[in-house]
Motif scaffolding. Structure first.
Motif, PDB file in Angstrom:
ATOM      1  N   LEU A 185       0.825  -1.207   0.000  1.00 27.00           N
ATOM      2  CA  LEU A 185       0.000   0.000   0.000  1.00 27.00           C
ATOM      3  C   LEU A 185       0.861   1.260   0.000  1.00 27.00           C
ATOM      4  O   LEU A 185       0.442   2.315  -0.466  1.00 27.00           O
ATOM      5  N   ALA A 186       2.087   1.164   0.529  1.00 29.25           N
ATOM      6  CA  ALA A 186       2.925   2.354   0.660  1.00 29.25           C
ATOM      7  C   ALA A 186       3.669   2.677  -0.628  1.00 29.25           C
ATOM      8  O   ALA A 186       3.917   3.830  -0.931  1.00 29.25           O
ATOM      9  N   ASP A 187       3.992   1.657  -1.377  1.00 31.20           N
ATOM     10  CA  ASP A 187       4.896   1.842  -2.506  1.00 31.20           C
ATOM     11  C   ASP A 187       4.123   2.030  -3.808  1.00 31.20           C
ATOM     12  O   ASP A 187       3.642   1.075  -4.397  1.00 31.20           O
ATOM     13  N   ARG A 188       4.020   3.263  -4.249  1.00 30.96           N
ATOM     14  CA  ARG A 188       3.252   3.534  -5.468  1.00 30.96           C
ATOM     15  C   ARG A 188       3.891   2.899  -6.705  1.00 30.96           C
ATOM     16  O   ARG A 188       3.243   2.697  -7.725  1.00 30.96           O
ATOM     17  N   GLU A 189       5.172   2.609  -6.614  1.00 32.47           N
ATOM     18  CA  GLU A 189       5.866   2.030  -7.766  1.00 32.47           C
ATOM     19  C   GLU A 189       5.635   0.522  -7.838  1.00 32.47           C
ATOM     20  O   GLU A 189       5.894  -0.097  -8.865  1.00 32.47           O
ATOM     21  N   ASN A 190       5.177  -0.071  -6.730  1.00 27.42           N
ATOM     22  CA  ASN A 190       5.008  -1.526  -6.701  1.00 27.42           C
ATOM     23  C   ASN A 190       3.964  -1.957  -7.735  1.00 27.42           C
ATOM     24  O   ASN A 190       2.923  -1.326  -7.883  1.00 27.42           O
ATOM     25  N   LEU A 223      11.004  -1.841   5.121  1.00 29.41           N
ATOM     26  CA  LEU A 223      10.620  -1.546   3.737  1.00 29.41           C
ATOM     27  C   LEU A 223      11.859  -1.485   2.862  1.00 29.41           C
ATOM     28  O   LEU A 223      12.865  -0.906   3.252  1.00 29.41           O
ATOM     29  N   ASP A 224      11.768  -2.071   1.667  1.00 27.47           N
ATOM     30  CA  ASP A 224      12.963  -1.986   0.829  1.00 27.47           C
ATOM     31  C   ASP A 224      12.823  -0.951  -0.275  1.00 27.47           C
ATOM     32  O   ASP A 224      13.407  -1.072  -1.324  1.00 27.47           O
ATOM     33  N   ILE A 225      12.028   0.089  -0.021  1.00 27.94           N
ATOM     34  CA  ILE A 225      11.900   1.090  -1.078  1.00 27.94           C
ATOM     35  C   ILE A 225      12.820   2.286  -0.843  1.00 27.94           C
ATOM     36  O   ILE A 225      12.817   3.218  -1.620  1.00 27.94           O
ATOM     37  N   TYR A 226      13.598   2.245   0.243  1.00 25.63           N
ATOM     38  CA  TYR A 226      14.456   3.394   0.515  1.00 25.63           C
ATOM     39  C   TYR A 226      15.931   3.037   0.424  1.00 25.63           C
ATOM     40  O   TYR A 226      16.322   1.883   0.621  1.00 25.63           O
ATOM     41  N   THR A 227      16.737   4.057   0.154  1.00 25.02           N
ATOM     42  CA  THR A 227      18.185   3.849   0.063  1.00 25.02           C
ATOM     43  C   THR A 227      18.767   3.812   1.476  1.00 25.02           C
ATOM     44  O   THR A 227      18.140   4.286   2.421  1.00 25.02           O
ATOM     45  N   PRO A 228      19.959   3.245   1.628  1.00 21.48           N
ATOM     46  CA  PRO A 228      20.589   3.209   2.958  1.00 21.48           C
ATOM     47  C   PRO A 228      20.708   4.601   3.573  1.00 21.48           C
ATOM     48  O   PRO A 228      20.520   4.773   4.783  1.00 21.48           O
ATOM     49  N   GLU A 229      21.005   5.637   2.737  1.00 23.46           N
ATOM     50  CA  GLU A 229      21.113   7.002   3.288  1.00 23.46           C
ATOM     51  C   GLU A 229      19.779   7.440   3.860  1.00 23.46           C
ATOM     52  O   GLU A 229      19.710   8.040   4.929  1.00 23.46           O
ATOM     53  N   GLN A 230      18.706   7.121   3.107  1.00 24.49           N
ATOM     54  CA  GLN A 230      17.375   7.526   3.581  1.00 24.49           C
ATOM     55  C   GLN A 230      17.048   6.857   4.908  1.00 24.49           C
ATOM     56  O   GLN A 230      16.509   7.497   5.813  1.00 24.49           O
ATOM     57  N   HIS A 231      17.407   5.562   5.011  1.00 25.32           N
ATOM     58  CA  HIS A 231      17.155   4.865   6.275  1.00 25.32           C
ATOM     59  C   HIS A 231      17.890   5.569   7.411  1.00 25.32           C
ATOM     60  O   HIS A 231      17.348   5.783   8.495  1.00 25.32           O
ATOM     61  N   GLN A 232      19.130   5.935   7.110  1.00 24.03           N
ATOM     62  CA  GLN A 232      19.943   6.571   8.138  1.00 24.03           C
ATOM     63  C   GLN A 232      19.331   7.911   8.533  1.00 24.03           C
ATOM     64  O   GLN A 232      19.238   8.247   9.724  1.00 24.03           O
ATOM     65  N   GLN A 233      18.903   8.666   7.525  1.00 23.35           N
ATOM     66  CA  GLN A 233      18.306   9.972   7.813  1.00 23.35           C
ATOM     67  C   GLN A 233      17.023   9.823   8.619  1.00 23.35           C
ATOM     68  O   GLN A 233      16.760  10.603   9.528  1.00 23.35           O
ATOM     69  N   LEU A 234      16.232   8.784   8.269  1.00 24.84           N
ATOM     70  CA  LEU A 234      14.986   8.547   9.018  1.00 24.84           C
ATOM     71  C   LEU A 234      15.305   8.200  10.471  1.00 24.84           C
ATOM     72  O   LEU A 234      14.618   8.658  11.392  1.00 24.84           O
TER      73      LEU A 234
END
Lengths: 71, 705
Positions: B79-84, B213-224
């Protein structure tokens, strides 16, 4: 008093929870403060227990029941 | 098929979501995988209106968007991933009308994701019977979405639901529910900016579970993670606040909508049944009886179709050999591929029967009671009540059973269940047991009516179950828990089984088995065939020359015997044969010779290869096909070193123990890898099971000989 101390047939009202993490799971399943819970039966070996809450039957271990404070 | 519209079915477990799915799509459905994850994805197509086709996805049942088990995590992911590829244009939220408030909790979460949604109130007929009246129109007004009353079980309201889908708006119309912003204003704003969303609930959910979730990059995970740390984002606390706020909102929404005149009626019947089925004595007695019935059904009902399949494949091979041009390719096709295929297809009857019975037990609600009764015992051994289903399932086949362990929420419980499930004797061991028992146990009756051989067979199954439980007990201390073990489960009311569902489950599970396990087994069969058919070329040439010479001297009658001698000698000198001789010193202490060694090697891919291999290796002696069954061949086999009969009680028993404990199943290794997403667990499993098998056989042989 907590839910694990009740015997089948007894009921109480949920007041609060003593474990934050477990409380999320229990509330999602309809165990909200203010709800009436009734212990329906114990499993043949005394644990888990089946309770009636929010219009359905829920089973949980005594361990989990002990985080539910009732009055 | 190209679809005009993608629909996702979302709802709590036990709401009849799958029944609705079957009703919408009929047989027009398939099971695949969500890319990158191993959760079964059920999709199907459905005609909407006059000329529109919708693709329907059945998402796993869940109580909330915060996942508790592996299966559940897929819901938010999609439901979260519009690209899925499976991301829906429209959500049909299936809710149980007899338990509306708890079911609508999930609705409020889903609605806040701002995807168009229709609410399907299922079991409305049952609600009515219980005296529950729901004001559908008012509910629809309050929520701001279409609400349709249906009863999937009785095929009521399907047309209305399809109409609603056809008329569904393409933009979300739902009323805003709870105020999400107040839960964590700064963190939501910062996360929203980072992942570029204006939807506060989406931002909040991502903060909670982005690591899954695997829709984010490692940097994004870190920033989150940084955002969470900076703004003091306490996941559990905020979730609690959210849940309380949502229930408060639902309180106002449902105010005056439900009139309950016959409260509690639905439980009377279930209560009565439970008094017996979960009784201290009767509960266990009935469970044992049902197990016995299942066990019996798996073996006796499947005997006839299995014979048919076996015969069919034998005939197919014969036909092929008659009509296809002779040569390597034909041999590969018939003795490699077709034989491999036959080895898989033969298990379909047992798997279909097992899953039919399991799905009946699940459908009626009995499985929940078994889980309830067994939890206390299973917990002592590091398992959970929910491990009972995969353990019973392993009696037929560990592969689908390991897949069914996904329902176990707790990681440690699940891993232990997966690790010990293959120890439970599966149907592939049955032919091995049957053959060896007939060799070493006399065909006598105990107490005049119980067959000694059947008793031994039951003993083998008991040994395997005891081993599984003991290994689980050991692992309980070795494996570190990631989280606390817990057991919170809805106890559904008893219902009649839905026969359509039972049939579909049989069909689906058999199909999954054939395709998933089939790929591996065929590949290995081909490799084994090559290794058994070829050897160092000089050795093979010598054998060929030797037999050609003999053939010239003999008359035609004996040629078939000669052919068999020749292939037996070739097998001895093939790569597999050489391998068997290489490992002989290691297996001597277990009472096995190099020929059994070959069978052990070929059985590594799949243990059902045992009987076939033994038949080929020992196909010497008599020329008369009819009189020489595998059993008689083995009975006549002698130990090359001592000249005594090879299959003594000690050797036979040791061999049975080896097959009971060893991990001789590539499909299981593959499925454990798939389910645990790492090679660590299948490797540990392979090593411990092999060691267990080796030492059990060693001790048994040394004590018995």
């Amino acid at each position: 008093m907590n839910l694990s101390q009740l015997t089948p047939g007894e009921r109480g009202t949920i007041v609060s929870f003593t474990d934050l993490e477990m409380s999320v799971k229990l509330m999602e399943m309809g165990c909200l403060p203010g709800e009436i819970v009734e212990v329906e039966r114990f499993a043949p070996l005394g644990d888990p227990i089946a309770i009636r809450v929010a219009g359905y039957q829920l089973c949980l271990r005594k361990n989990e029941a002990s985080v539910i404070i009732i009055s | 098929m190209a679809a005009d519209l993608k629909i996702a079915l979302v709802g709590n477990p036990n709401t009849g979501k799958s029944t609705l799915f079957n009703l919408l799509t009929g047989l027009n459905q398939k099971i695949g995988n969500f890319p990158g994850i191993t959760v079964d994805k059920k999709t199907g197509f459905c005609k909407i209106g006059d000329h529109k086709t919708a693709e329907v996805v059945d998402l796993p049942g869940t109580y909330s968007l915060y996942p508790k088990s592996k299966d559940e995590s897929i819901v938010f992911q999609i439901l979260a991933d519009r690209e899925n590829r499976s991301h829906p244009d429209l959500i049909v939220l299936v809710a149980d009308a007899t338990n509306l408030r708890r079911n609508l909790l999930l609705y409020t979460q889903v609605a806040d994701l701002q995807i168009p949604v229709i609410l399907a109130l299922n079991m409305t007929d049952m609600a009515k019977k219980e005296g529950l009246a729901i004001d559908i129109d008012q509910l629809s007004k309050n929520l701001g979405v279409q609400v349709v009353a249906i009863s999937a079980r009785n095929n009521i309201g399907l047309k209305e639901l399809k109409d609603a889908i056809a008329n569904a708006p393409t933009i979300p119309t739902q009323e805003p529910g709870t105020d999400i912003q107040v839960l964590a204003p700064e963190a939501i704003a910062a996360a929203g900016q980072l992942i570029q969303t204006t939807n506060p609930y989406f931002a909040l959910q991502v903060l909670h579970q982005h690591s899954e979730l695997d829709i984010y990059t490692p940097e994004q995970h870190q920033q989150l993670n940084q955002i969470a740390a900076e703004h003091n984002f306490e996941s559990s606390k905020i979730q609690t606040a959210e849940t309380v706020a949502r229930y408060r909102y639902l309180g106002t929404i449902l105010n005056g909508i439900i009139t309950d005149t016959g409260a509690q009626k639905k439980f009377i019947m279930s209560d009565r049944i439970d008094k017996v089925l979960t009784h201290k004595v009767w509960g266990f007695a009935i469970f044992l009886l049902i197990l016995l019935f299942v066990f019996n059904a798996i073996f006796s009902w499947s005997a006839y179709p299995m014979d048919m399949i076996e015969e069919g494949f034998a005939r197919l091979t014969d036909l092929g050999h008659e009509h296809l041009p002779e040569g390597m390719l034909t041999d590969l096709l018939l003795d490699g591929v077709v034989a491999g295929l036959g080895g898989i297809v033969i298990f379909i009857p047992q798997i279909a029967i097992l899953f039919a019975l399991i799905s009946i037990m699940e459908d009626t609600g009995y499985m929940a009671r078994v889980t309830f009764m067994m939890d206390r015992i299973m917990r002592k051994f590091g398992l959970s009540g929910k491990s009972v289903v995969p353990m019973i399932g392993s009696l037929a086949c560990a592969v689908p059973s390991i897949m069914s362990a996904r329902n176990i929420e707790n990681w440690k419980d699940r891993i232990i269940t997966i690790m010990v499930a293959p120890l439970v004797s599966c149907s592939a061991r049955l032919p091995v047991y049957t053959l060896l028992i007939s060799l070493i146990i006399p065909d006598e009756k105990v107490l005049g009516f119980i067959s000694l051989q059947a008793l031994t067979l039951m003993g083998m199954y008991l040994i395997s179950i005891i081993a599984a439980v003991l290994v689980a007990f050991v692992m309980k201390f070795l494996i570190k828990a990631k989280e606390k073990s817990y057991f919170i489960m809805e106890m559904p009311v008893y219902q009649k089984p839905r026969w359509n569902n039972v049939l579909l489950t049989m069909y689906e599970k058999s199909k999954t088995f054939v395709f998933e396990a089939g790929k591996v087994i065929i590949a290995i069969s081909i490799v084994l065939w090559v290794m058994a058919s070829y050897g160092p070329s000089d050795r093979f040439e010598k054998i060929d020359q030797k037999y050609e010479k003999i053939e010239l001297q003999q008359d035609s009658v004996a040629i078939s015997t000669l052919e068999r001698d020749r292939s037996a000698e070739k097998l001895e000198n093939s790569y597999v044969g050489i391998l068997g001789q290489t490992i002989e010193p290691a297996i001597r202490p277990l009472g096995f010779d190099w020929k059994i060694g070959i069978a052990l090697i070929t059985s590594f891919a799949a243990r059902e290869a045992f009987v076939g291999t033994m038949a080929t290796i020992y196909s010497v002696d008599s020329a008369d096909e009819e009189a020489t069954t595998i059993r008689n061949k083995l009975k006549g086999a002698t130990d090359a070193n001592t000249g005594l009969p090879l299959f003594t009680f000690a050797t036979g028993f040791s061999l049975m123990l080896f097959y009971a404990f060893a991990m001789q199943c590539m499909s299981t290794v593959a499925i454990v890898y798939r389910e645990t997403k790492s090679w660590k667990w299948p490797m540990i499993q392979l090593v411990y099971m092999t060691a267990l098998a080796y030492f059990a056989s060693l001790i048994a042989y040394q004590l018995l000989r």
